[in-house]
Design a protein around this motif. Structure first.
Motif, PDB file in Angstrom:
ATOM      1  N   THR A 139      -3.478  12.961  10.714  1.00  0.00           N
ATOM      2  CA  THR A 139      -2.576  11.826  10.646  1.00  0.00           C
ATOM      3  C   THR A 139      -3.047  10.848   9.588  1.00  0.00           C
ATOM      4  O   THR A 139      -4.186  10.376   9.622  1.00  0.00           O
ATOM      5  CB  THR A 139      -2.487  11.105  12.010  1.00  0.00           C
ATOM      6  OG1 THR A 139      -1.971  12.016  12.983  1.00  0.00           O
ATOM      7  CG2 THR A 139      -1.562   9.894  11.926  1.00  0.00           C
ATOM      8  N   TYR A 140      -2.173  10.568   8.631  1.00  0.00           N
ATOM      9  CA  TYR A 140      -2.421   9.575   7.590  1.00  0.00           C
ATOM     10  C   TYR A 140      -1.618   8.331   7.945  1.00  0.00           C
ATOM     11  O   TYR A 140      -0.392   8.394   8.065  1.00  0.00           O
ATOM     12  CB  TYR A 140      -1.983  10.102   6.230  1.00  0.00           C
ATOM     13  CG  TYR A 140      -2.792  11.281   5.730  1.00  0.00           C
ATOM     14  CD1 TYR A 140      -3.917  11.081   4.939  1.00  0.00           C
ATOM     15  CD2 TYR A 140      -2.425  12.594   6.037  1.00  0.00           C
ATOM     16  CE1 TYR A 140      -4.665  12.159   4.472  1.00  0.00           C
ATOM     17  CE2 TYR A 140      -3.160  13.673   5.568  1.00  0.00           C
ATOM     18  CZ  TYR A 140      -4.281  13.442   4.793  1.00  0.00           C
ATOM     19  OH  TYR A 140      -5.024  14.509   4.331  1.00  0.00           O
ATOM     20  N   GLU A 141      -2.312   7.214   8.105  1.00  0.00           N
ATOM     21  CA  GLU A 141      -1.634   5.961   8.456  1.00  0.00           C
ATOM     22  C   GLU A 141      -2.116   4.844   7.537  1.00  0.00           C
ATOM     23  O   GLU A 141      -3.316   4.569   7.435  1.00  0.00           O
ATOM     24  CB  GLU A 141      -1.912   5.592   9.911  1.00  0.00           C
ATOM     25  CG  GLU A 141      -1.165   4.348  10.359  1.00  0.00           C
ATOM     26  CD  GLU A 141      -1.222   4.111  11.848  1.00  0.00           C
ATOM     27  OE1 GLU A 141      -0.523   3.216  12.348  1.00  0.00           O
ATOM     28  OE2 GLU A 141      -1.972   4.850  12.529  1.00  0.00           O
ATOM     29  N   LEU A 142      -1.173   4.216   6.861  1.00  0.00           N
ATOM     30  CA  LEU A 142      -1.520   3.131   5.954  1.00  0.00           C
ATOM     31  C   LEU A 142      -1.913   1.884   6.730  1.00  0.00           C
ATOM     32  O   LEU A 142      -1.378   1.598   7.804  1.00  0.00           O
ATOM     33  CB  LEU A 142      -0.337   2.811   5.040  1.00  0.00           C
ATOM     34  CG  LEU A 142       0.115   3.936   4.101  1.00  0.00           C
ATOM     35  CD1 LEU A 142       1.268   3.457   3.220  1.00  0.00           C
ATOM     36  CD2 LEU A 142      -1.035   4.436   3.237  1.00  0.00           C
ATOM     37  N   THR A 162       0.848  -1.186   0.000  1.00  0.00           N
ATOM     38  CA  THR A 162       0.000   0.000   0.000  1.00  0.00           C
ATOM     39  C   THR A 162       0.883   1.234   0.000  1.00  0.00           C
ATOM     40  O   THR A 162       1.841   1.310   0.782  1.00  0.00           O
ATOM     41  CB  THR A 162      -0.921   0.032   1.239  1.00  0.00           C
ATOM     42  OG1 THR A 162      -1.705  -1.154   1.287  1.00  0.00           O
ATOM     43  CG2 THR A 162      -1.847   1.233   1.202  1.00  0.00           C
ATOM     44  N   THR A 163       0.580   2.194  -0.866  1.00  0.00           N
ATOM     45  CA  THR A 163       1.327   3.442  -0.909  1.00  0.00           C
ATOM     46  C   THR A 163       0.357   4.614  -0.939  1.00  0.00           C
ATOM     47  O   THR A 163      -0.798   4.476  -1.339  1.00  0.00           O
ATOM     48  CB  THR A 163       2.254   3.528  -2.135  1.00  0.00           C
ATOM     49  OG1 THR A 163       1.467   3.474  -3.327  1.00  0.00           O
ATOM     50  CG2 THR A 163       3.262   2.393  -2.139  1.00  0.00           C
ATOM     51  N   LEU A 196      -6.196   2.950   4.166  1.00  0.00           N
ATOM     52  CA  LEU A 196      -5.695   4.137   4.843  1.00  0.00           C
ATOM     53  C   LEU A 196      -6.665   4.572   5.926  1.00  0.00           C
ATOM     54  O   LEU A 196      -7.884   4.500   5.743  1.00  0.00           O
ATOM     55  CB  LEU A 196      -5.566   5.269   3.806  1.00  0.00           C
ATOM     56  CG  LEU A 196      -5.179   6.667   4.268  1.00  0.00           C
ATOM     57  CD1 LEU A 196      -3.675   6.712   4.535  1.00  0.00           C
ATOM     58  CD2 LEU A 196      -5.558   7.697   3.207  1.00  0.00           C
ATOM     59  N   THR A 197      -6.111   5.023   7.058  1.00  0.00           N
ATOM     60  CA  THR A 197      -6.901   5.669   8.104  1.00  0.00           C
ATOM     61  C   THR A 197      -6.432   7.117   8.242  1.00  0.00           C
ATOM     62  O   THR A 197      -5.235   7.389   8.296  1.00  0.00           O
ATOM     63  CB  THR A 197      -6.747   4.943   9.444  1.00  0.00           C
ATOM     64  OG1 THR A 197      -7.274   3.619   9.335  1.00  0.00           O
ATOM     65  CG2 THR A 197      -7.484   5.682  10.560  1.00  0.00           C
ATOM     66  N   VAL A 198      -7.394   8.030   8.280  1.00  0.00           N
ATOM     67  CA  VAL A 198      -7.110   9.460   8.406  1.00  0.00           C
ATOM     68  C   VAL A 198      -7.729   9.944   9.720  1.00  0.00           C
ATOM     69  O   VAL A 198      -8.951   9.943   9.867  1.00  0.00           O
ATOM     70  CB  VAL A 198      -7.684  10.251   7.222  1.00  0.00           C
ATOM     71  CG1 VAL A 198      -7.298  11.731   7.339  1.00  0.00           C
ATOM     72  CG2 VAL A 198      -7.214   9.671   5.896  1.00  0.00           C
ATOM     73  N   THR A 199      -6.892  10.358  10.650  1.00  0.00           N
ATOM     74  CA  THR A 199      -7.352  10.823  11.956  1.00  0.00           C
ATOM     75  C   THR A 199      -7.053  12.312  12.090  1.00  0.00           C
ATOM     76  O   THR A 199      -5.914  12.736  11.893  1.00  0.00           O
ATOM     77  CB  THR A 199      -6.658  10.055  13.092  1.00  0.00           C
ATOM     78  OG1 THR A 199      -6.884   8.657  12.920  1.00  0.00           O
ATOM     79  CG2 THR A 199      -7.201  10.490  14.445  1.00  0.00           C
TER      80      THR A 199
END
Length: 305
Positions: A130-133, A19-20, A138-141
Motif C-alpha cells: 500500500t502506497y499512501e501519500l 505531493t504526487t 509517502l508511507t509504504v506498507t
C-alpha cells in the motif's frame, strides 16, 4: 514497452503543499515521488523497464543469493541466475510480475502480486503493498501472506534512489545511523559484521558523498532514520519499522538521465529486513507460518523549508 494502464498516479493537495507519486504495476515499485515540485526519487519513463532496479520491490528476498543456490532445513534449492556478471540470483522474484491495483483512491493505492512456487523457491506467497501519500512524503506498507501448507522463508526490501530536486548526488550529505556494517566480498556478498569506527563506513555524523564509490550494507540502529541533506538545508529522511534492520547503500556511477543519452551518479538507499544471501545465512530471515501474515512499513519524509 508497457502501456499506460500499468501505471498508477497518486496526488494529495493540502494547504501546506502538493505531493504526487507514481507506482509501476510491473513489479509494484515506486516510479516517482514529488513534493511541492521537488523530485525525491530517481524516476524513469512511464512504460519503460526500471533501470538499475529503481524503486523496485525486493521479494521474497532482497539483494543477492550466492550462485542462486541456497540451503535451509537440510534442503538445497537452485534459483535461476539473473545476474550473470556475478553469477547470483538477485532481488527476488516479482520484478517482472504484473501487480493488480486494489482499494484505489486519489492519494492511496494497494497493489497485489504473488509468488507461486517458482523453480528454486517452492512456496506460494501473496504480497500486498500500500502506497499512501502524506503531506510531505509517502508511507509504504507491505503485507505478506503465506499461502503454502508449510512455513516459508521470507525477507523484503525496497530499492529507491533518493534525490533532492536537481542537486547533484556528489553534493548530498548522507547520514546512516549504524554502528555496524557487513563488509562485502568481491562478489558483493556480505561477510561477518564489523564495527564502523575508524572506517570509511562511519556515516553516523553524515558525510558529503563526493565522487567516492560507495557500496555497503549496514545494520542500522532500531527506530532510526537514514537522512539525505542538500547544501541549502533541504532534507529527506527514509524511516522504517524495526523489522527493516538493514540498509544497503549504493552509489551508481551511471544512472540513465530520463529524456537524453547522458548518465550521472545516483544514490540508492534500500531498506531491507535481511542482508544479502539471507536464504543461506538465515540472518534476518523470517519464517512465516502457513496462513500467517507479516505486516511492516517504511516511508520517505521531506523537509524542504
Amino acid at each position: 514497452m508497457l502501456t499506460a494502464s500499468t501505471a498508477v498516479t497518486l496526488a494529495r493537495v493540502t494547504a501546506g503543499g502538493r505531493t504526487t507519486a507514481a507506482v509501476d504495476l510491473r513489479g509494484g515499485g515506486l516510479r516517482a515521488l514529488v513534493v511541492d515540485g521537488v523530485p525525491l526519487v530517481e524516476t524513469y519513463p512511464e512504460g519503460a523497464p526500471a533501470p538499475q532496479c529503481a524503486g523496485a520491490v525486493l521479494f521474497p528476498w532482497p539483494n543477492r543469493v550466492r550462485d542462486g543456490r541456497w540451503t535451509q532445513r537440510g534442503v538445497t534449492h537452485q534459483l535461476p541466475v539473473n545476474e550473470p556478471g556475478l553469477g547470483h540470483a538477485g532481488h527476488g522474484l516479482v520484478g517482472g510480475t504484473l501487480f493488480a491495483a486494489r482499494a484505489r483512491a486519489r492519494d492511496r493505492v494497494t497493489v497485489v502480486g504473488s509468488v507461486t512456487a517458482p523453480p528454486g523457491y517452492p512456496f506460494s506467497l501473496t504480497l500486498a503493498v500500500t502506497y499512501e501519500l502524506t503531506p510531505r512524503g509517502l508511507t509504504v506498507t507491505s503485507q505478506v501472506c503465506n499461502d503454502s501448507p508449510v512455513p516459508a522463508p521470507v525477507a523484503l526490501g525496497a530499492h529507491p534512489y533518493l534525490r533532492i530536486g536537481d542537486v547533484p548526488t556528489e553534493d548530498l550529505v548522507l547520514r546512516v545511523p549504524a554502528d555496524t556494517h557487513l563488509p562485502l566480498d568481491e562478489r558483493l556478498i556480505p561477510r561477518d559484521a564489523a564495527g564502523v569506527d575508524g572506517t570509511a563506513f562511519d556515516l553516523r555524523r553524515g558525510r558529503r558523498l563526493g565522487t567516492d564509490d560507495l557500496h555497503a550494507c549496514f545494520a542500522v540502529t532500531p527506530g532510526s532514520s537514514t537522512t539525505v541533506t542538500a547544501p541549502d538545508g533541504r532534507a529527506l529522511e527514509l524511516w522504517a519499522d524495526d523489522d527493516f534492520a538493514y540498509r544497503q547503500v549504493y552509489v551508481s556511477r551511471a544512472y540513465p538521465a530520463p529524456g537524453d543519452e547522458s548518465s550521472r551518479r545516483a544514490l540508492a538507499v534500500e531498506p531491507m529486513t535481511a542482508p544479502g544471501d539471507a536464504l543461506n545465512s538465515g540472518t534476518g530471515l523470517r519464517w512465516v507460518p502457513p496462513g500467517g501474515r507479516w505486516r511492516l512499513a517504511w516511508g520517505i519524509k521531506a523537509s524542504l523549508g
